[in-house]
Structure formats: C-alpha cells, structure tokens
Motif scaffolding. Sequence first.
Motif, PDB file in Angstrom:
ATOM      1  N   LYS A 162       0.773  -1.262  -0.107  1.00 30.01           N
ATOM      2  CA  LYS A 162      -0.006  -0.212  -0.075  1.00 30.01           C
ATOM      3  C   LYS A 162       0.881   1.389   0.134  1.00 30.01           C
ATOM      4  CE  LYS A 162      -4.345  -1.768   1.881  1.00 30.01           C
ATOM      5  NZ  LYS A 162      -5.214  -1.777   3.065  1.00 30.01           N
ATOM      6  N   LEU A 163       2.083   1.087   0.498  1.00 34.48           N
ATOM      7  CA  LEU A 163       2.961   2.380   0.203  1.00 34.48           C
ATOM      8  C   LEU A 163       3.218   2.987  -1.160  1.00 34.48           C
ATOM      9  CD1 LEU A 163       5.578   1.428   3.176  1.00 34.48           C
ATOM     10  CD2 LEU A 163       3.923   3.269   3.359  1.00 34.48           C
ATOM     11  N   GLY A 164       3.435   1.736  -1.777  1.00 37.26           N
ATOM     12  CA  GLY A 164       3.561   2.131  -3.420  1.00 37.26           C
ATOM     13  C   GLY A 164       4.649   3.101  -3.405  1.00 37.26           C
ATOM     14  N   GLY A 165       4.295   4.262  -4.272  1.00 34.73           N
ATOM     15  CA  GLY A 165       5.166   5.195  -4.481  1.00 34.73           C
ATOM     16  C   GLY A 165       5.836   6.169  -3.510  1.00 34.73           C
ATOM     17  N   ARG A 166       5.139   6.091  -2.224  1.00 34.05           N
ATOM     18  CA  ARG A 166       5.609   6.676  -1.144  1.00 34.05           C
ATOM     19  C   ARG A 166       6.887   6.232  -0.605  1.00 34.05           C
ATOM     20  NH1 ARG A 166       0.382   6.394   2.546  1.00 34.05           N
ATOM     21  NH2 ARG A 166       0.278   4.325   1.330  1.00 34.05           N
ATOM     22  N   VAL A 167       7.332   4.954  -0.880  1.00 35.51           N
ATOM     23  CA  VAL A 167       8.664   4.511  -0.666  1.00 35.51           C
ATOM     24  C   VAL A 167       9.793   5.289  -1.427  1.00 35.51           C
ATOM     25  CG1 VAL A 167      10.279   2.549  -0.846  1.00 35.51           C
ATOM     26  CG2 VAL A 167       7.913   2.135  -0.282  1.00 35.51           C
ATOM     27  N   ALA A 168       9.573   5.614  -2.663  1.00 32.05           N
ATOM     28  CA  ALA A 168      10.502   6.379  -3.441  1.00 32.05           C
ATOM     29  C   ALA A 168      10.618   7.857  -2.893  1.00 32.05           C
ATOM     30  CB  ALA A 168      10.017   6.525  -4.923  1.00 32.05           C
ATOM     31  N   ARG A 169       9.586   8.554  -2.186  1.00 29.78           N
ATOM     32  CA  ARG A 169       9.564   9.679  -1.752  1.00 29.78           C
ATOM     33  C   ARG A 169      10.259   9.607  -0.554  1.00 29.78           C
ATOM     34  NH1 ARG A 169       4.616   9.840  -3.797  1.00 29.78           N
ATOM     35  NH2 ARG A 169       3.302   9.564  -2.248  1.00 29.78           N
ATOM     36  N   VAL A 170      10.024   8.553   0.544  1.00 24.80           N
ATOM     37  CA  VAL A 170      10.990   8.253   1.498  1.00 24.80           C
ATOM     38  C   VAL A 170      12.312   8.369   1.245  1.00 24.80           C
ATOM     39  CG1 VAL A 170      11.567   6.615   3.490  1.00 24.80           C
ATOM     40  CG2 VAL A 170       9.174   7.406   2.912  1.00 24.80           C
ATOM     41  N   LEU A 171      12.690   7.547   0.233  1.00 28.38           N
ATOM     42  CA  LEU A 171      14.275   7.556  -0.141  1.00 28.38           C
ATOM     43  C   LEU A 171      14.551   8.760  -0.676  1.00 28.38           C
ATOM     44  CD1 LEU A 171      13.984   3.902  -1.794  1.00 28.38           C
ATOM     45  CD2 LEU A 171      15.293   4.407   0.196  1.00 28.38           C
ATOM     46  N   GLU A 172      13.894   9.536  -1.168  1.00 27.19           N
ATOM     47  CA  GLU A 172      14.658  10.847  -1.694  1.00 27.19           C
ATOM     48  C   GLU A 172      14.633  11.715  -0.737  1.00 27.19           C
ATOM     49  OE1 GLU A 172      11.367  12.257  -4.507  1.00 27.19           O
ATOM     50  OE2 GLU A 172      12.023  10.769  -6.033  1.00 27.19           O
ATOM     51  N   ALA A 173      13.706  11.746   0.386  1.00 23.14           N
ATOM     52  CA  ALA A 173      13.674  12.308   1.638  1.00 23.14           C
ATOM     53  C   ALA A 173      15.027  12.120   2.351  1.00 23.14           C
ATOM     54  CB  ALA A 173      12.692  12.445   2.432  1.00 23.14           C
ATOM     55  N   THR A 174      15.492  10.957   2.143  1.00 22.75           N
ATOM     56  CA  THR A 174      16.608  10.326   3.081  1.00 22.75           C
ATOM     57  C   THR A 174      17.908  10.932   2.398  1.00 22.75           C
ATOM     58  OG1 THR A 174      15.466   8.292   3.549  1.00 22.75           O
ATOM     59  CG2 THR A 174      17.826   8.179   3.671  1.00 22.75           C
ATOM     60  N   ASP A 175      18.024  10.805   0.931  1.00 23.37           N
ATOM     61  CA  ASP A 175      19.024  11.526  -0.045  1.00 23.37           C
ATOM     62  C   ASP A 175      19.062  12.929   0.434  1.00 23.37           C
ATOM     63  OD1 ASP A 175      19.600   9.091  -0.843  1.00 23.37           O
ATOM     64  OD2 ASP A 175      18.641   9.280  -2.852  1.00 23.37           O
ATOM     65  N   ARG A 176      18.083  13.419   0.575  1.00 19.81           N
ATOM     66  CA  ARG A 176      18.104  15.325   0.681  1.00 19.81           C
ATOM     67  C   ARG A 176      18.623  15.375   2.151  1.00 19.81           C
ATOM     68  NH1 ARG A 176      13.234  15.163  -2.072  1.00 19.81           N
ATOM     69  NH2 ARG A 176      12.156  15.257  -0.077  1.00 19.81           N
ATOM     70  N   PHE A 177      18.194  14.711   3.256  1.00 13.90           N
ATOM     71  CA  PHE A 177      18.728  14.675   4.399  1.00 13.90           C
ATOM     72  C   PHE A 177      20.301  14.406   4.546  1.00 13.90           C
ATOM     73  CE2 PHE A 177      19.748  12.564   8.844  1.00 13.90           C
ATOM     74  CZ  PHE A 177      19.257  13.991   9.534  1.00 13.90           C
ATOM     75  N   HIS A 178      20.754  13.317   3.743  1.00 15.89           N
ATOM     76  CA  HIS A 178      22.186  13.026   3.633  1.00 15.89           C
ATOM     77  C   HIS A 178      22.954  14.282   3.228  1.00 15.89           C
ATOM     78  CE1 HIS A 178      25.692  10.929   1.894  1.00 15.89           C
ATOM     79  NE2 HIS A 178      25.710  10.544   2.916  1.00 15.89           N
ATOM     80  N   GLU A 179      22.497  14.556   2.333  1.00 15.25           N
ATOM     81  CA  GLU A 179      23.239  16.011   1.601  1.00 15.25           C
ATOM     82  C   GLU A 179      23.309  17.203   2.353  1.00 15.25           C
ATOM     83  OE1 GLU A 179      20.702  16.815  -1.969  1.00 15.25           O
ATOM     84  OE2 GLU A 179      21.581  14.937  -2.933  1.00 15.25           O
ATOM     85  N   ILE A 180      22.184  17.346   3.455  1.00 18.30           N
ATOM     86  CA  ILE A 180      22.141  18.420   4.179  1.00 18.30           C
ATOM     87  C   ILE A 180      23.271  18.188   5.297  1.00 18.30           C
ATOM     88  CG2 ILE A 180      20.801  19.599   6.110  1.00 18.30           C
ATOM     89  CD1 ILE A 180      18.580  19.212   4.231  1.00 18.30           C
ATOM     90  N   VAL A 181      23.225  16.877   5.656  1.00 14.13           N
ATOM     91  CA  VAL A 181      24.204  16.697   7.069  1.00 14.13           C
ATOM     92  C   VAL A 181      25.633  16.495   6.266  1.00 14.13           C
ATOM     93  CG1 VAL A 181      24.612  14.765   8.593  1.00 14.13           C
ATOM     94  CG2 VAL A 181      22.436  15.461   8.225  1.00 14.13           C
ATOM     95  N   THR A 182      26.011  15.824   5.083  1.00 21.71           N
ATOM     96  CA  THR A 182      27.211  15.716   4.877  1.00 21.71           C
ATOM     97  C   THR A 182      27.759  16.851   3.875  1.00 21.71           C
ATOM     98  OG1 THR A 182      26.495  14.477   3.012  1.00 21.71           O
ATOM     99  CG2 THR A 182      27.216  13.466   4.996  1.00 21.71           C
ATOM    100  N   ARG A 183      26.618  17.687   3.370  1.00 17.36           N
ATOM    101  CA  ARG A 183      27.124  18.720   2.398  1.00 17.36           C
ATOM    102  C   ARG A 183      27.688  18.105   1.252  1.00 17.36           C
ATOM    103  NH1 ARG A 183      28.710  23.112   6.817  1.00 17.36           N
ATOM    104  NH2 ARG A 183      26.754  23.496   7.238  1.00 17.36           N
ATOM    105  N   LYS A 184      27.264  17.033   0.905  1.00 19.51           N
ATOM    106  CA  LYS A 184      27.848  16.300  -0.194  1.00 19.51           C
ATOM    107  C   LYS A 184      26.618  15.689  -0.880  1.00 19.51           C
ATOM    108  CE  LYS A 184      31.921  14.315   1.747  1.00 19.51           C
ATOM    109  NZ  LYS A 184      32.655  13.274   1.774  1.00 19.51           N
ATOM    110  N   PRO A 185      26.247  15.726  -2.178  1.00 17.27           N
ATOM    111  CA  PRO A 185      25.293  15.023  -2.758  1.00 17.27           C
ATOM    112  C   PRO A 185      25.623  13.472  -2.676  1.00 17.27           C
ATOM    113  CG  PRO A 185      26.235  16.266  -4.542  1.00 17.27           C
ATOM    114  CD  PRO A 185      27.109  16.600  -3.180  1.00 17.27           C
TER     115      PRO A 185
END
Length: 192
Positions: A162-185
């Motif tokens: 039931k999560l469907g496409g929301r999983v991709a959005r969670v992964l994208e948010a995780t990537d953005r969080f990683h970029e903010i914390v590490t300052r590296k894409p």
Amino acid sequence: MDLPPSTTAFVLHFGEMGSRWGINRTVGQIYALLFLSDRPLPADEIAQSLGFSRSNVSMGLKELENWRLIKLQHLPGDRREHFTTPDDVWAIVRTLAEERRKREVDPTLTLLRDTLMQTPRSDAERHAHKRMESLHEVISLLTGWMDDVQKLPDERLVALLKLGGRVARVLEATDRFHEIVTRKPRRKAQEG
C-alpha cells in the motif's frame, strides 16, 4: 460448462491468462474452478463442470499438486479424492512465487554463476561477461528482496504494498537529509 456466468467468465479468463504465464489452459481453468468453489471437488465433478476428459483433469491436478497449489482431501463417506485450494490468498501468492523462482530464476542464477567463474578470452567474451555480471547482480538483489518479503507477515506485506510510490519519496527525503548533513550529494544509482 454448466456454471454461473460470472464463474464461467473467471474460469475462461484464468485459463487464457494461465497460458500466458506458461501453464496449460486446462490447468488454469481447473485451478480457477477449485479456487472459486465453496467446497472440495472430486476429479469427476471437475471434468463434468468444465467439459474436460477425466484424464486431462487428472494430469492437470497432478501438475497443480507439483506446484503445491492444491490440497488433497478425503471426505467422510466418500472414497473419492477431493481437491481444494488454500483459503489464504497470500499463501497461494507466496507458493506461486517460490515455485516460479525454483523453476525459472534459480536455474538462471546457477548458469550465470557457473559462467562467471570462467575466464573470458576475448573482447567479445569480456563484454558478455560484464553483461552477465550486471544481470547476476540485479537478479541476486531481486531474489534477496523476495526472500525478505516472503518472511513478512501478511499484514506487513499488505502495508508495504500500500505504500507504493511513497517509498520512493521516503528514499528521496533520505537522500536530501544526507546531503544536508554531509554537504555532499549522494551518488545517484543511474549514474553508476
């Protein structure tokens, strides 16, 4: 076929779909009839309901037993063997996935592993070897994921689906969080 119209439509459709999935049309129709039936059915009743020969039904039932998709039952006062499908649809889906994997995916992985152990001798073989390595990696990832999914309780599997496409959005948010914390894409998968 002497069945209600909706049952007939489902049985015929399932037979057609079965032939596209690599199983005999007769086997698909037998399974559909058993799946919809409110009681276990003997082979002679299946043959009569579907208009098939008794031998065709026997062969179809054997194939379904080999796939572990039907259960044999003996009813009190009746010497015939009766057949039914599991009540739990998720159990059916899990069994189908396991059986297809055994018949289709595992032999491919075995061939790829055996082939990848050989040393390529030419540029063409090296190219083919790299392609097979990438295919092996993808299939291994998918089968590992399937193993994990197979272990999930039904309610967790339903929630995951039931999560469907929301999983991709969670992964994208995780990537953005990683970029903010590490300052590296983070390196994107398609760039690799």
